[in-house]
Write a protein that holds these residues in place. Structure first.
Motif, PDB file in Angstrom:
ATOM      1  N   ALA A 277      40.328  32.231  37.666  1.00  0.00           N
ATOM      2  CA  ALA A 277      41.142  31.151  37.104  1.00  0.00           C
ATOM      3  C   ALA A 277      41.740  30.265  38.197  1.00  0.00           C
ATOM      4  O   ALA A 277      41.874  29.057  38.018  1.00  0.00           O
ATOM      5  CB  ALA A 277      42.270  31.744  36.254  1.00  0.00           C
ATOM      6  N   GLN A 278      42.111  30.880  39.332  1.00  0.00           N
ATOM      7  CA  GLN A 278      42.852  30.130  40.348  1.00  0.00           C
ATOM      8  C   GLN A 278      41.954  29.489  41.404  1.00  0.00           C
ATOM      9  O   GLN A 278      42.355  28.547  42.060  1.00  0.00           O
ATOM     10  CB  GLN A 278      43.862  31.054  41.047  1.00  0.00           C
ATOM     11  N   LEU A 279      40.765  30.079  41.617  1.00  0.00           N
ATOM     12  CA  LEU A 279      39.901  29.577  42.690  1.00  0.00           C
ATOM     13  C   LEU A 279      38.575  29.102  42.108  1.00  0.00           C
ATOM     14  O   LEU A 279      37.705  29.915  41.781  1.00  0.00           O
ATOM     15  CB  LEU A 279      39.666  30.671  43.740  1.00  0.00           C
ATOM     16  N   PRO A 280      38.420  27.791  41.949  1.00  0.00           N
ATOM     17  CA  PRO A 280      37.262  27.251  41.238  1.00  0.00           C
ATOM     18  C   PRO A 280      35.920  27.655  41.853  1.00  0.00           C
ATOM     19  O   PRO A 280      34.914  27.767  41.139  1.00  0.00           O
ATOM     20  CB  PRO A 280      37.453  25.740  41.342  1.00  0.00           C
ATOM     21  N   SER A 281      35.881  27.934  43.162  1.00  0.00           N
ATOM     22  CA  SER A 281      34.585  28.253  43.782  1.00  0.00           C
ATOM     23  C   SER A 281      34.124  29.676  43.444  1.00  0.00           C
ATOM     24  O   SER A 281      32.960  30.018  43.648  1.00  0.00           O
ATOM     25  CB  SER A 281      34.687  28.092  45.288  1.00  0.00           C
ATOM     26  N   ALA A 282      35.038  30.527  42.937  1.00  0.00           N
ATOM     27  CA  ALA A 282      34.675  31.931  42.689  1.00  0.00           C
ATOM     28  C   ALA A 282      33.827  32.067  41.428  1.00  0.00           C
ATOM     29  O   ALA A 282      34.033  31.361  40.441  1.00  0.00           O
ATOM     30  CB  ALA A 282      35.947  32.754  42.539  1.00  0.00           C
ATOM     31  N   LYS A 283      32.830  32.980  41.471  1.00  0.00           N
ATOM     32  CA  LYS A 283      31.936  33.195  40.307  1.00  0.00           C
ATOM     33  C   LYS A 283      31.936  34.670  39.946  1.00  0.00           C
ATOM     34  O   LYS A 283      31.894  35.526  40.839  1.00  0.00           O
ATOM     35  CB  LYS A 283      30.491  32.828  40.677  1.00  0.00           C
ATOM     36  N   ASP A 284      31.925  34.967  38.650  1.00  0.00           N
ATOM     37  CA  ASP A 284      31.813  36.364  38.211  1.00  0.00           C
ATOM     38  C   ASP A 284      30.365  36.814  38.436  1.00  0.00           C
ATOM     39  O   ASP A 284      29.432  36.228  37.897  1.00  0.00           O
ATOM     40  CB  ASP A 284      32.164  36.440  36.712  1.00  0.00           C
ATOM     41  N   PRO A 285      30.149  37.877  39.239  1.00  0.00           N
ATOM     42  CA  PRO A 285      28.762  38.289  39.508  1.00  0.00           C
ATOM     43  C   PRO A 285      28.104  38.982  38.309  1.00  0.00           C
ATOM     44  O   PRO A 285      26.888  39.172  38.321  1.00  0.00           O
ATOM     45  CB  PRO A 285      28.890  39.277  40.669  1.00  0.00           C
ATOM     46  N   PHE A 286      28.880  39.366  37.312  1.00  0.00           N
ATOM     47  CA  PHE A 286      28.315  40.066  36.146  1.00  0.00           C
ATOM     48  C   PHE A 286      28.278  39.129  34.943  1.00  0.00           C
ATOM     49  O   PHE A 286      29.029  38.161  34.871  1.00  0.00           O
ATOM     50  CB  PHE A 286      29.155  41.303  35.814  1.00  0.00           C
ATOM     51  N   ASP A 287      27.409  39.492  33.954  1.00  0.00           N
ATOM     52  CA  ASP A 287      27.320  38.591  32.802  1.00  0.00           C
ATOM     53  C   ASP A 287      28.334  38.925  31.712  1.00  0.00           C
ATOM     54  O   ASP A 287      28.421  38.241  30.693  1.00  0.00           O
ATOM     55  CB  ASP A 287      25.885  38.552  32.249  1.00  0.00           C
ATOM     56  N   ARG A 288      29.096  39.997  31.891  1.00  0.00           N
ATOM     57  CA  ARG A 288      30.192  40.264  30.949  1.00  0.00           C
ATOM     58  C   ARG A 288      31.345  40.960  31.688  1.00  0.00           C
ATOM     59  O   ARG A 288      31.131  41.539  32.762  1.00  0.00           O
ATOM     60  CB  ARG A 288      29.710  41.095  29.758  1.00  0.00           C
ATOM     61  N   PRO A 289      32.553  40.911  31.121  1.00  0.00           N
ATOM     62  CA  PRO A 289      33.698  41.520  31.808  1.00  0.00           C
ATOM     63  C   PRO A 289      33.644  43.052  31.774  1.00  0.00           C
ATOM     64  O   PRO A 289      33.088  43.628  30.837  1.00  0.00           O
ATOM     65  CB  PRO A 289      34.906  41.033  31.010  1.00  0.00           C
ATOM     66  N   HIS A 290      34.207  43.686  32.806  1.00  0.00           N
ATOM     67  CA  HIS A 290      34.323  45.148  32.863  1.00  0.00           C
ATOM     68  C   HIS A 290      35.761  45.483  33.246  1.00  0.00           C
ATOM     69  O   HIS A 290      36.424  44.680  33.895  1.00  0.00           O
ATOM     70  CB  HIS A 290      33.363  45.696  33.922  1.00  0.00           C
ATOM     71  N   PRO A 291      36.232  46.686  32.878  1.00  0.00           N
ATOM     72  CA  PRO A 291      37.654  46.986  33.146  1.00  0.00           C
ATOM     73  C   PRO A 291      38.002  47.084  34.624  1.00  0.00           C
ATOM     74  O   PRO A 291      39.081  46.671  35.044  1.00  0.00           O
ATOM     75  CB  PRO A 291      37.897  48.332  32.454  1.00  0.00           C
ATOM     76  N   GLN A 292      37.095  47.655  35.423  1.00  0.00           N
ATOM     77  CA  GLN A 292      37.397  47.850  36.844  1.00  0.00           C
ATOM     78  C   GLN A 292      36.147  47.553  37.678  1.00  0.00           C
ATOM     79  O   GLN A 292      35.021  47.695  37.184  1.00  0.00           O
ATOM     80  CB  GLN A 292      37.824  49.306  37.118  1.00  0.00           C
ATOM     81  N   TYR A 293      36.382  47.227  38.954  1.00  0.00           N
ATOM     82  CA  TYR A 293      35.273  46.962  39.884  1.00  0.00           C
ATOM     83  C   TYR A 293      35.541  47.694  41.198  1.00  0.00           C
ATOM     84  O   TYR A 293      36.710  47.833  41.610  1.00  0.00           O
ATOM     85  CB  TYR A 293      35.161  45.464  40.178  1.00  0.00           C
ATOM     86  N   VAL A 294      34.474  48.118  41.857  1.00  0.00           N
ATOM     87  CA  VAL A 294      34.619  48.662  43.205  1.00  0.00           C
ATOM     88  C   VAL A 294      33.596  47.985  44.117  1.00  0.00           C
ATOM     89  O   VAL A 294      32.397  47.958  43.802  1.00  0.00           O
ATOM     90  CB  VAL A 294      34.442  50.195  43.224  1.00  0.00           C
ATOM     91  N   LEU A 295      34.096  47.445  45.226  1.00  0.00           N
ATOM     92  CA  LEU A 295      33.206  46.865  46.226  1.00  0.00           C
ATOM     93  C   LEU A 295      32.918  47.960  47.269  1.00  0.00           C
ATOM     94  O   LEU A 295      33.846  48.570  47.789  1.00  0.00           O
ATOM     95  CB  LEU A 295      33.904  45.671  46.876  1.00  0.00           C
ATOM     96  N   VAL A 296      31.642  48.210  47.503  1.00  0.00           N
ATOM     97  CA  VAL A 296      31.264  49.240  48.479  1.00  0.00           C
ATOM     98  C   VAL A 296      30.622  48.548  49.668  1.00  0.00           C
ATOM     99  O   VAL A 296      29.787  47.655  49.502  1.00  0.00           O
ATOM    100  CB  VAL A 296      30.195  50.208  47.912  1.00  0.00           C
TER     101      VAL A 296
END
Ligand SMILES: Cc1cc2nc3c(=O)[nH]c(=O)nc-3n(C[C@H](O)[C@H](O)[C@H](O)COP(=O)(O)OP(=O)(O)OC[C@H]3O[C@@H](n4cnc5c(N)ncnc54)[C@H](O)[C@@H]3O)c2cc1C
Length: 475
Positions: A277-296
């Motif tokens: 919402a705050q940073l227009p350049s950011a994109k959701d890498p998934f096609d639907r929302p998920h409750p939590q994410y982990v970057l490895v």
């Protein structure tokens, strides 16, 4: 036109000390309060006013020692100051012009890079990013990595035992320091710059100073551990069904990636939503929302193909065992940067959304999910309308449990941290802002031991008084 700044008044009792400091360091090395406060000393979070009696700018260890000796003789409190990026007010003088700030910024030489010993000696005013660069120029790695690395300095990261996103692989600053040089509260210099890995000679004095937040002395230089430079990096983002899978996912990542695992960063849909919402350049890498994410992230000095294969193995097994529901591997360096950007944008997105009450806490690894869920429920009950944005370095139990519209949430969060056998400060230290939380969550025996150490090394109580511990009332 803005009227000229009126200098803050300096108590008359300090005048002889300031005159002696000008003689010892040179008049241009002692900034008067008006200029000093404006140009130098500013609370990073804008929460605390700063009224130093003066700002001292010594250029060498000998000058730091001379300045501290004068202050000790006149019993003038000294506040060590490096990059000024601390988040708990540790480098901000208390009171109205009664404490002097001692900046180590002019001590900014890399004294040596010792390749055979995998060590580098840097003065306290060196910016962390410059130390990283000096290590890289020698073909090695200084692994401390934090968002403030372009401004924070070696004295500050040593004094706060800073961590960051590489802690899982390389440890906190405590694990990265081989030796220290410091000026003690009476002005003596302790020469403890060593490169020894094994040195079993009683109390570890450098470890006492690391994380002491300027309350036991002024760090003037540090010998730091370097490592082979990783040449390969593999990054992926996993979507999790919930927080209960975290212990299983951490165990699997440890098993499959071994010591190559360098980061495991958790954030929630709330956090990603703020970033989108705050940073227009950011994109959701998934096609639907998920409750939590982990970057490895995993790193290796050799064999990039094996590294990629190990990470892909982790993604496949995690999905197969229900530890993740989806995964996006970065196919190149640009995609890896884009995934990291989602995690790194969280503090900025939070700020743009109006800011949050921040809790930099840690709990045992196996309890992270239970802690976040319990604390979310407790905060919702105590602070209606509050929004929790919990994220952090989940591989080392560190949760940034931040609460938007969360006034009053700290008491709830810190009580639960105590119940989960956690710590009220995983990374940022105690300073002045967490002093009461520390006192409320540690036993009387532990607090008395901290006080004993402080009083033994700084019997006059002149070194950063009122930080970490209450100012001593004993004379
Ligand atoms: C955007 C951002 C991201 C951050 N991310 C992280 C993170 O990931 N991990 C983390 O741990 N922290 C983080 N921090 C907090 C901060 O950067 C660290 O605490 C850092 O170690 C402070 O270094 P500094 O040089 O700015 O110290 P300062 O703010 O100048 O001082 C911090 C404390 O150290 C004392 N001190 C400073 N120099 C000396 C010295 N030479 N001798 C003795 N005492 C001294 C001061 O008195 C004060 O108590 C972040 C801050 C920001 C603004």
């Amino acid at each position: 036109m803005t009227p000229p700044a009126t200098p803050d008044p300096v108590p008359a009792a300090l005048a002889p000390a300031l005159a002696e400091l000008r003689r010892a360091l040179g008049a241009d090395r002692v900034l008067a309060p008006g200029d000093a406060a404006a140009g130098f000393v500013r609370d990073e979070r804008g929460l605390l006013p700063a009224h130093p009696a003066a700002v001292l700018r010594p250029r060498s260890t000998a000058e730091v020692a001379a300045a501290v000796s004068v202050c000790a003789r006149h019993r003038v409190p000294v506040v060590p100051f490096a990059g000024g990026t601390g988040l708990v007010g540790g480098a901000i003088p208390l009171g109205e012009g009664t404490q002097v700030v001692l900046s180590v910024r002019e001590l900014n030489r890399i004294r040596s890079v010792d390749v055979p010993d995998f060590a580098l000696t840097a003065e306290a005013g060196c910016v962390v990013a410059d130390v990283q660069r000096a290590a890289a120029e020698a073909g090695l790695l200084f692994p401390l990595r934090l968002a403030s690395e372009g401004s924070c300095r070696i004295g500050g990261v040593v004094a706060t035992n800073a961590g960051g996103s590489n802690v899982l692989r390389y440890g906190m600053t405590r694990e990265l320091v081989l030796g220290l040089e410091a000026v003690l509260p009476d002005g003596r210099i302790w020469h403890g710059l060593r490169t020894l890995r094994k040195d079993n000679t009683g109390y570890d004095l450098k470890q006492l100073l690391i994380g002491s937040e300027g309350t036991l002395g002024v760090v003037t230089a540090a010998t730091l551990r370097l490592f082979p430079r990783p040449r390969h990096r593999a990054v992926a983002l996993l979507a999790l069904p919930g927080l209960d899978v975290l212990p299983g996912l951490l165990a699997l990542a440890r098993e499959l990636l071994e010591e190559r695992l360098s980061a495991l960063e958790l954030f929630s849909r709330t956090g990603l939503g703020l970033v989108l919402a705050q940073l227009p350049s950011a994109k959701d890498p998934f096609d639907r929302p998920h409750p939590q994410y982990v970057l490895v992230e995993a790193i290796a000095t050799r064999d990039g193909a094996a590294l990629t294969a190990a990470l892909e193995g982790l993604l496949a097994e995690a999905i197969e065992h229900g530890l993740a529901v989806d995964a996006v591997p970065a196919l190149d360096a640009a995609q890896a940067r884009a995934l990291w950007a989602l995690r790194e944008a969280l503090p900025e997105a939070e700020k743009r959304a109006g800011g949050a009450v921040k809790h930099d806490v840690s709990v045992p690894l196996g309890a992270i999910g239970a802690f976040i869920e319990t604390a979310e429920r407790a905060v919702a009950a105590a602070c209606p309308g509050a929004v929790v944005n919990a994220f952090g370095h989940v591989g080392d139990g560190n949760v940034h449990f931040n609460v938007l519209s969360g006034e009053g949430s700290s008491a709830v969060v810190h009580r639960l941290v105590g119940e989960f056998d956690g710590s009220v400060s995983a990374e940022h230290g105690i300073g002045v802002l967490k002093r009461e939380a520390l006192a409320a969550t540690r036993s009387p025996v532990e607090l008395a031991l901290l006080r004993t150490v402080k009083d033994a090394l700084d019997p006059q109580g002149i070194m950063n008084p009122g930080k970490l511990l209450e100012e001593s009332t004993a004379d």
